[in-house]
Design an enzyme around this catalytic site. Structure first.
Site, PDB file in Angstrom:
ATOM      1  N   SER A  64      27.774 -51.228 104.630  1.00 31.79           N
ATOM      2  CA  SER A  64      27.730 -49.780 104.455  1.00 31.79           C
ATOM      3  C   SER A  64      28.770 -49.352 103.431  1.00 31.79           C
ATOM      4  O   SER A  64      29.667 -50.125 103.072  1.00 31.79           O
ATOM      5  CB  SER A  64      27.996 -49.081 105.791  1.00 31.79           C
ATOM      6  OG  SER A  64      26.933 -49.291 106.693  1.00 31.79           O
ATOM      7  N   ALA A  65      28.647 -48.123 102.968  1.00 30.79           N
ATOM      8  CA  ALA A  65      29.617 -47.583 102.015  1.00 30.79           C
ATOM      9  C   ALA A  65      30.995 -47.498 102.668  1.00 30.79           C
ATOM     10  O   ALA A  65      31.107 -47.252 103.871  1.00 30.79           O
ATOM     11  CB  ALA A  65      29.166 -46.203 101.542  1.00 30.79           C
TER      12      ALA A  65
END
Length: 362
Positions: A64-65
Site C-alpha cells: 500500500s501507499a
C-alpha cells in the site's frame, strides 16, 4: 493519479514528508518507519519508485501507499508486549515495523492467501534480520506467517490486542473481524470505502471511527468447490521463550544501557547531538481528494490555493534554508553500530558473541 505527499530521495526523506503532512504523528511510529527501508521490500527492477507515496503491485506482491501504512500504524496505537494479527500480511513490511514496537514479549502473526508471497515475505524478513543495523537498535518481535484465507481462521484461535486487515471487508464479515479482538483491542480495516478504526470497549460494546476514504480490493471469498469442506487456518501457537533467549535479551539490554550511559558521560550529561538539517518547507492545509491507483484510493492532503499570497515569503524561506544546508550536502558517514562493536570487543568465545548478535552477517 498521485501520492498524498511528495516523493523522497531516500527512506528518511519519505518519512520527513509523511511527518510534514501529518500522516506520521508519534515518535514510536516515526522510529519504526525510519528503521525499515521501504525499498528493501521492492523487487530490484522497481526500486526507483520505492520512495514515492504510491501503492505498488506486481503479480501477487502488493504494498500500500506509505500514507496508508502511516495512518494504519497510528490508528493501531501499538505498545510493547501486545499481540498483533495482520490479515493479508503480504510482503511483511508492515509486520516488521510493528515488530519493532511490540518488542521481544509481543506476538506478531500474519495470514496471507498466496504461498509465493509468504516465501517472499520470509526472504525479506531474513534479509532485514541479517543485514539491517536497525535490528540492533530495537528488541524485535519476529513475525510468523501462515498461508490461508483469513476468513477461515479456526474458531478456537486466540484473540488479539491489535488486528489489521489489508483488504476490503464486506459488511457481512464485520462481526467476524470484531470477534478476533480482545476486550480493549483495536481493529483497523477498510470497511464500506473507509479505513475504519474499531475499539472493543466491552464484550458486546464497540467504538467506531472513520479515518480515511479508501478503496481496497475486496477480501477473496473461500472456495470450497474442490473438496466441499472448509480449510481452517490454524494460527501459530503463542510460544514461550527459551531460557537462552531470555538470557540473550537481558544481556543485550544491559549492554545497551552501558552504551547509553557512556554516551551521556561523553557528551556531557546528555547534551543532545546536533539536529537533523531542515528540509525545504511546504506549507499544506489538510484537504481530502480522491486518488485512484490500482484499486486503491486514499485521501490526499494538498496545499491551499488561498496561501498563494505567501508564496514569495515561502520561496525566500526556502532559499535561506538551502543556503544553510549547502555546506553539508555531502552524505554523512553511515552510523556506527555500537552494540555490535561492544559485543565483539567482549572477552567471550566467538560462538557466544555470534549468538548475542543473532548470527547476523553485517
Amino acid at each position: 493519479m498521485g501520492g498524498a505527499v511528495s516523493a523522497g530521495e531516500d527512506n528518511d526523506e519519505l518519512i520527513d514528508n509523511l511527518k510534514e503532512a501529518q500522516y506520521i504523528r508519534t515518535e514510536l511510529v516515526e522510529q519504526a518507519f525510519r528503521a525499515v527501508d521501504r525499498a528493501d521490500y521492492y523487487l530490484e527492477e522497481f526500486k526507483d519508485n520505492a520512495y514515492k507515496d504510491l501503492a505498488w503491485k506486481h503479480g501477487n506482491i502488493h504494498l500500500s501507499a506509505p500514507c496508508i501504512y502511516s495512518e494504519v500504524m497510528e490508528a493501531l496505537d501499538l505498545q510493547p508486549g501486545l499481540s498483533f494479527l495482520n490479515l493479508g500480511s503480504g510482503t511483511g513490511y508492515l509486520s516488521s515495523m510493528v515488530g519493532l514496537i511490540l518488542g521481544p514479549f509481543g506476538v506478531n502473526h500474519g495470514v496471507e492467501l498466496h504461498s509465493d508471497v509468504i516465501e517472499y515475505a520470509k526472504q525479506k524478513l531474513d534479509f532485514f534480520i541479517k543485514t539491517s543495523d536497525s535490528f540492533d537498535k530495537f528488541e524485535f518481535c519476529e513475525p510468523s506467517f501462515v498461508t490461508g484465507n483469513c476468513l477461515e481462521i479456526s474458531p478456537d484461535c486466540t484473540q488479539y490486542d491489535r488486528v489489521y486487515c489489508g483488504a476490503g471487508v464486506q459488511k457481512e464479515h464485520e462481526d467476524y473481524m470484531k470477534n478476533l479482538l480482545k476486550v480493549g483491542g483495536i481493529l483497523v480495516m477498510p470497511l464500506e470505502e473507509k479505513l475504519t478504526k474499531i475499539t472493543r470497549t466491552g464484550p458486546s460494546a464497540w467504538e467506531t471511527k472513520k479515518i480515511l476514504a479508501v478503496s481496497f480490493a475486496p477480501l477473496i471469498q473461500p472456495n470450497h468447490a474442490d473438496s466441499g469442506t472448509s480449510r481452517l487456518v490454524h494460527l501459530p501457537p503463542v510460544a514461550v521463550r527459551s531460557l537462552q533467549d531470555l538470557a540473550r535479551i537481558a544481556i543485550r539490554g544491559t549492554i545497551k544501557k552501558i552504551i547509553h550511559q557512556e554516551t551521556l558521560n561523553k557528551n556531557g550529561n546528555g547534551l543532545k547531538s546536533p539536529p537533523r538539517f531542515k528540509r525545504r518547507r511546504v506549507r499544506r492545509r489538510r484537504m481530502e481528494t480522491i486518488v485512484f491507483l490500482d484499486k486503491e484510493v486514499f485521501a490526499s492532503r494538498i496545499s491551499n490555493p488561498s496561501d498563494d499570497n505567501n508564496n514569495s515569503e515561502d520561496m525566500e524561506d526556502e532559499r535561506e534554508e538551502e543556503e544553510e544546508t549547502k555546506p553539508s550536502e555531502l552524505k554523512p558517514d553511515p552510523p556506527v553500530n555500537f552494540l555490535r562493536e561492544k559485543v565483539l570487543s567482549l572477552p567471550l568465545p566467538d560462538p557466544l558473541k555470534y549468538y548475542l548478535l543473532y548470527y547476523r552477517e553485517k
